[in-house]
Design an enzyme around this catalytic site. Structure first.
Site, PDB file in Angstrom:
ATOM      1  N   LYS A 158     -15.884   1.080  -7.356  1.00 40.27           N
ATOM      2  CA  LYS A 158     -17.090   0.575  -6.508  1.00 40.27           C
ATOM      3  C   LYS A 158     -18.618   0.468  -7.202  1.00 40.27           C
ATOM      4  O   LYS A 158     -19.061  -0.376  -7.561  1.00 40.27           O
ATOM      5  CB  LYS A 158     -16.626   0.309  -5.023  1.00 40.27           C
ATOM      6  CG  LYS A 158     -15.984  -0.115  -4.143  1.00 40.27           C
ATOM      7  CD  LYS A 158     -16.244  -0.216  -2.972  1.00 40.27           C
ATOM      8  CE  LYS A 158     -14.856   0.126  -2.141  1.00 40.27           C
ATOM      9  NZ  LYS A 158     -15.367   0.461  -0.850  1.00 40.27           N
ATOM     10  N   HIS A 214      17.753 -10.165  -7.802  1.00 37.73           N
ATOM     11  CA  HIS A 214      18.110 -10.380 -10.097  1.00 37.73           C
ATOM     12  C   HIS A 214      17.242 -10.391 -10.435  1.00 37.73           C
ATOM     13  O   HIS A 214      16.781 -11.217 -11.550  1.00 37.73           O
ATOM     14  CB  HIS A 214      18.603 -11.981  -9.795  1.00 37.73           C
ATOM     15  CG  HIS A 214      19.698 -12.677  -8.509  1.00 37.73           C
ATOM     16  ND1 HIS A 214      20.566 -12.431  -8.914  1.00 37.73           N
ATOM     17  CD2 HIS A 214      19.791 -12.120  -7.126  1.00 37.73           C
ATOM     18  CE1 HIS A 214      21.643 -12.767  -8.502  1.00 37.73           C
ATOM     19  NE2 HIS A 214      21.044 -12.572  -6.665  1.00 37.73           N
TER      20      HIS A 214
HETATM   21  O1  F6P Z   1     -10.181  -0.017  -0.408  1.00 39.78           O
HETATM   22  C1  F6P Z   1     -11.270   0.519   0.306  1.00 39.78           C
HETATM   23  C2  F6P Z   1     -11.006   0.148   1.493  1.00 39.78           C
HETATM   24  O2  F6P Z   1     -12.251   0.550   1.983  1.00 39.78           O
HETATM   25  C3  F6P Z   1      -9.613  -0.425   2.863  1.00 39.78           C
HETATM   26  O3  F6P Z   1     -10.255   1.008   3.409  1.00 39.78           O
HETATM   27  C4  F6P Z   1     -10.577  -0.869   3.706  1.00 39.78           C
HETATM   28  O4  F6P Z   1      -9.235  -1.676   4.536  1.00 39.78           O
HETATM   29  C5  F6P Z   1     -10.765  -2.132   2.896  1.00 39.78           C
HETATM   30  O5  F6P Z   1     -11.768  -1.127   1.878  1.00 39.78           O
HETATM   31  C6  F6P Z   1     -12.054  -3.236   3.327  1.00 39.78           C
HETATM   32  O6  F6P Z   1     -13.204  -2.479   3.929  1.00 39.78           O
HETATM   33  P1  F6P Z   1     -13.755  -3.469   5.202  1.00 39.78           P
HETATM   34  O7  F6P Z   1     -12.870  -3.871   6.233  1.00 39.78           O
HETATM   35  O8  F6P Z   1     -14.892  -2.187   5.304  1.00 39.78           O
HETATM   36  O9  F6P Z   1     -14.187  -4.349   4.449  1.00 39.78           O
END
Ligand code: F6P
Length: 543
Positions: free
Chosen positions: A508, A388
């Site tokens: 990041k 839907h």
């Molecule tokens: O998004 C990048 C990443 O490194 C993922 O691969 C991972 O699952 C997530 O960040 C969390 O990372 P961490 O478990 O080291 O906090």
């Protein structure tokens, strides 16, 4: 292994598939089914309790033969063996890729740098089980002596999506007097809402982070610490209300969590492949150690199937090859995951990280820019809600969207005829997508001529149907392993590193640079582009 350095486009099977695809593009599934009365039974595989009907795909026997040749020419068999052997196939991080060791039985031996990792895996599982039992039966007491009633998992990405998905999927098996919450977003709202009705005396935080340095998780963990100390007023409370799940003991200790209360895993477990490691502690507390072990056994059954079954009967290989087929020979941009099981409502979101963080890559293992498409975009919602919402586009839009329907013979919540209605929709949707409705059929219903084009369904829209008996912990393990190894198969064909994730780094790093620019009291010297500078100034002025 010449096949691995060769360009994918030069492989004979790839070239043959290009020519073959031209013929298949003009063939309709109606025609393929009309030509072969047995097709709907023939193009199916059943293994390890999973039934796959792949007959409603735009393929012939020749397509399958060529796809399997492509897998062979791409060195898939050697690559599978290399993973299971513990070779460092994650070449950009020089790491083994051994999530399969997380579910290996005790008597298996898997070496990483000459060390058998299976005993370590089982030692952590045993430690998790002892802890989970103490929390479940009320023996693990909080700082003021009250038993724990609330478990809050703090993590993000692989340290969140798997635990959330598994908790939702296996809720029926969970201990209902315990409350589970999951905090992932650095947006303070996530934490504030998760704890607003919780009593700190009865709340346990699981800080789940492979690296123990992830900005979101560390920010939330510090906020959780402050929240707890404000209510319990004593540093000593941390020992009873925080445990860590990580590979980084040093950072865990720095945070103030006793490493006695740490559950470890290893650098050979990728974040998105970690829900069956200690990262699954919340799952184990919810469903109990026995159910958790049943889930691991389910994973393992598919691991064995993937490793030992000839490609033409190999469920993950078939799924992976079909994804390559549509991505590279039909220009399909996306793949829909449509579980007809409410408990699997977070399964599509879980698969998004598994598939796209793994195979969203633009260069080969040798660092050469690929000349073909890699991972499609995975998305989806549980049925029938999606019907839907977005199914209109799948049925009558201009894009080809291969769909995976997932359904069960038996429901966990029998209620009147709900389950028959649900499953009737699975079968109806797959049928409608494949066969559509012609102008003649529409006219024969008395539709006025001007309306006919609007009511025509072209059909010829491919889907897989995956059926299983009922959603158990073991079945969930099988389903996840099925997709993990489908992703592996795709990555092997595309000759990419499915186990790194450099693509999340740049944002990041830039965010870390911008934080002080937002927080400084002096007007910062902004050296970004004019758009970013303007947005930062606007935010500073209005915040
Ligand atoms: O998004 C990048 C990443 O490194 C993922 O691969 C991972 O699952 C997530 O960040 C969390 O990372 P961490 O478990 O080291 O906090």
């Amino acid at each position: 292994m010449a096949a691995q350095t060769e360009q994918l486009g030069d492989r004979p099977a790839w070239k043959a598939l290009q020519a073959h695809a031209q013929q298949i593009h003009s063939k309709h599934l109606r025609e393929l089914f009309a030509q072969d009365a047995a097709r709907g039974k023939r193009l199916t595989v059943e293994a390890a309790g999973l039934f796959l009907d792949y007959s409603k795909n735009r393929i012939t026997d020749e397509t399958l033969k060529l796809l399997i040749e492509l897998a062979t020419q791409s060195g898939l068999r050697d690559k599978i063996d290399a993973m299971f052997r513990g070779d460092k196939i994650n070449i950009t991080e020089n790491r083994a890729v051994l999530h399969v060791a997380l579910r290996a039985p005790k008597d298996e031996k898997i070496l990483v740098d000459g060390v058998d990792v299976v005993p370590e895996v089982h030692a952590v599982l045993d430690k998790m089980a002892a802890f989970a039992d103490r929390v479940r039966n009320g023996d693990w007491k909080g700082h003021t002596g009250k038993p724990i009633r609330n478990i809050v998992n703090i993590g993000i990405g692989g340290s969140d999506l798997g635990p959330v998905m598994a908790y939702e999927a296996l809720k029926l098996y969970s201990q209902r007097n315990l409350t589970f919450r999951f905090v992932s977003n650095v947006d303070g709202t996530d934490f504030a809402e998760a704890v607003r009705d919780l009593d700190a005396e009865e709340t346990l935080f699981l800080v789940a982070s492979k690296t123990f340095t992830t900005l979101e998780t560390m920010t939330n963990a510090h906020t959780a610490r402050a929240w707890t100390l404000k209510r319990l007023g004593d540093e000593k409370a941390v020992a009873k209300h925080f445990v860590a799940i990580s590979t980084n003991a040093k950072e865990v200790a720095k945070f103030g969590i006793d490493t006695e209360n740490m559950f470890g895993f290893w650098d050979w477990v990728g974040g998105r492949y970690s829900m069956d490691s200690a990262i699954g502690l919340s799952t184990m507390i919810a469903i109990g150690p026995n159910n958790f072990r049943e889930m691991l056994a389910g994973f393992h059954e598919i691991d064995v199937h993937f490793r030992t079954t000839p490609f033409e009967k190999n469920l993950p290989v078939l799924l992976g090859l079909l994804t390559v087929w549509y991505s590279d020979f039909f220009d399909a941009q996306t793949q829909a995951i449509l579980p007809y099981e409410q408990y699997l409502k977070r399964f599509p979101a879980y698969l998004q990280q598994l598939t796209m963080e793994s195979n969203g890559k633009h260069v080969t293992l040798e660092g050469i820019k690929v000349s073909y498409d890699t991972s499609p975009i995975y998305w989806g919602e549980p049925g029938t809600n999606g019907q839907h919402s977005f199914y209109q586009l799948i049925h009558q839009g201009t894009r080809l969207i291969p769909c995976d329907f997932i359904g069960f013979y038996k429901t966990l919540n029998p209620l009147g005829n709900h389950h028959d209605l649900l499953m009737a929709n699975v079968f109806a949707q797959a049928e409608a997508l494949a066969f559509g409705k012609t102008a003649e059929q529409v006219k024969a219903e008395g539709t006025p001529d001007w309306l006919v084009p609007h009511r025509v369904f072209e059909g010829n829209r491919p889907s897989n149907t995956i059926l299983a008996d009922t959603l158990t912990p073991g079945l969930l393990g099988k389903l996840i392993a099925l997709y993990e190894h489908s992703v592996f198969t795709q990555g092997a064909i595309w000759n990419i590193d499915s186990f790194d994730q450099w693509g999340v780094e740049l944002g990041k790093v830039l965010a870390q640079k911008i934080v002080p620019e937002l927080e400084s009291t002096d007007e910062p010297k902004l050296a970004h582009d004019s758009s970013t500078n303007n947005l930062i100034r606007l935010y500073r002025k209005n915040k």
